[in-house]
Design an enzyme around this catalytic site. Structure first.
Site: not given
Ligand SMILES: [Zn+2]
Ligand SMILES: [Zn+2]
Length: 355
Positions: A57, A59, A61-62, A163, A239, A301
């Site tokens: 996805h 977000h 942090d990815h 998520h 996630d 993670h």
């Molecule tokens: Zn996420």
């Molecule tokens: Zn994450």
């Protein structure tokens, strides 16, 4: 043939997964997510060699490390630039592409294909460097049941999870390994030679092969000599909400999957918080591995709301459900936790953010 993987990034920071599939004829490299700093440990040649980038996805942090990937590959034309993710991936990546000044682009050429994955179908958008990535060319929709991508030595499947936004769970399956039974070869009095390769390549067009002056049917030789064994498979899971229906659905999809790489975001004591943020606890990850009949579970993670000793407790509670659970070995968490230090060089930071 082999499939190997490496978790990128460190404990409590952004992570990614690099998978390398060696089919014997070619080596293919797949990157899953691209958080901040995840590519910093890779050589430029490794980044240039990545065939596909899959996002769970978008977000931050990815995807925060995507600029580094794009910096290396923006003008790559030696192989296709293929990126995959949930709906809106093409829109979000186009914004990333256009976050730079382009004024020399007309003399360069590279094509990027971004595919938005929906349940049962994939929509692909093409972007061109010579257009400064300004135009989103609709390449159409194709139905997609089961296999999402097929390479020389692997297939990738994607499952949409929840998520509070769609997240993709990925399964990477090595294609079946085909070997020649050498004892049967000897009993038939045949000497190995280049013809063996023809037997392994099911796409070949010849019906027969001449061995030491004698003509043999390839089909009959295959039946007599070829031994097919299932390849390795691994899952990349992060996630998403793992309530009972999701657990049931996913454990069925993952049956026979040897390695499960799964987020270790929350302690089980924080189950309510995990559910609120549509994340998993380490015990839920372990329950999934156990129900799927996996061989090993690798937790990654990790939330930086915890300190190293919490992470070790989270590992212990996961192992009570699924004993063969571990963190990536190069994190060396055990040793650092025993020394009483945070693996990040300082105390764990309390944090309420959850991506
Ligand atoms: Zn996420
Ligand atoms: Zn994450």
């Amino acid at each position: 043939m082999s499939i190997t993987f490496h978790i990128l990034g460190t404990a409590g920071r952004d992570n990614a997964l690099l998978v390398q599939v060696d089919s014997g004829q070619a080596v293919e490299r797949l990157l899953f997510d691209c958080g901040e700093g995840c590519l910093s440990g890779l050589a430029l040649s490794d980044i240039l060699a990545i065939d596909h980038l899959f996002f769970s996805h978008l977000h931050m942090d990815h995807v925060a490390g995507f600029d580094s990937f794009f910096r290396c590959n923006f003008n790559r034309h030696t192989k296709p630039n293929r990126n995959w993710g949930p709906p809106e991936t093409a829109d979000i990546l186009q914004h990333r592409f256009q976050g730079f000044l382009w004024n020399l682009h007309e003399v360069m050429s590279a094509t990027w294909f971004i595919s938005d994955i929906y349940p049962g179908q994939v929509r692909t958008t093409r972007f061109e460097l010579r257009e400064a990535f300004a135009v989103a060319h609709d390449e159409g929709v194709r139905l997609c049941e089961g296999s999402l991508v097929e390479g020389g030595g692997f297939i990738v499947e994607a499952v949409t999870m929840e998520h509070r936004t769609p997240t993709l769970a990925y399964v990477i399956r090595e294609k079946p390994r085909r070997n020649i039974d050498t004892s049967r070869l000897a009993s038939l009095g045949l000497r190995p030679g280049p013809w063996v390769k023809l037997l392994k390549e099911l796409s070949g067009t010849s019906d027969c092969v001449v061995i030491d002056g004698v003509t043999h049917s390839i089909d009959q030789l295959r039946k007599a000599l070829l031994v097919e064994t299932r390849g390795e498979s691994l899952a990349y899971l992060t996630d998403f909400l793992l309530d009972e229906p999701a657990l049931e659905r996913l454990s069925h999809t993952l049956k026979g999957c040897g390695t499960i790489i799964c987020e270790g975001q929350y302690r089980h004591a924080d189950l309510a918080l995990a559910m609120k943020h549509f994340h998993m606890t380490t015990v839920l990850s372990a329950t999934l591995a156990q129900r799927a009949g996996a061989r090993e579970l690798v937790l990654f993670h990790l939330s930086d709301r915890y300190q190293a000793e919490d992470w070790m407790e989270m590992l212990r509670e996961a192992r009570q459900v699924f004993p063969n659970t571990h963190y990536p070995s190069h994190w060396a968490l055990d040793a650092k936790a025993e020394a009483g230090a945070s693996p990040n060089g300082g105390p764990g930071r309390p944090s309420d953010k959850s991506y």
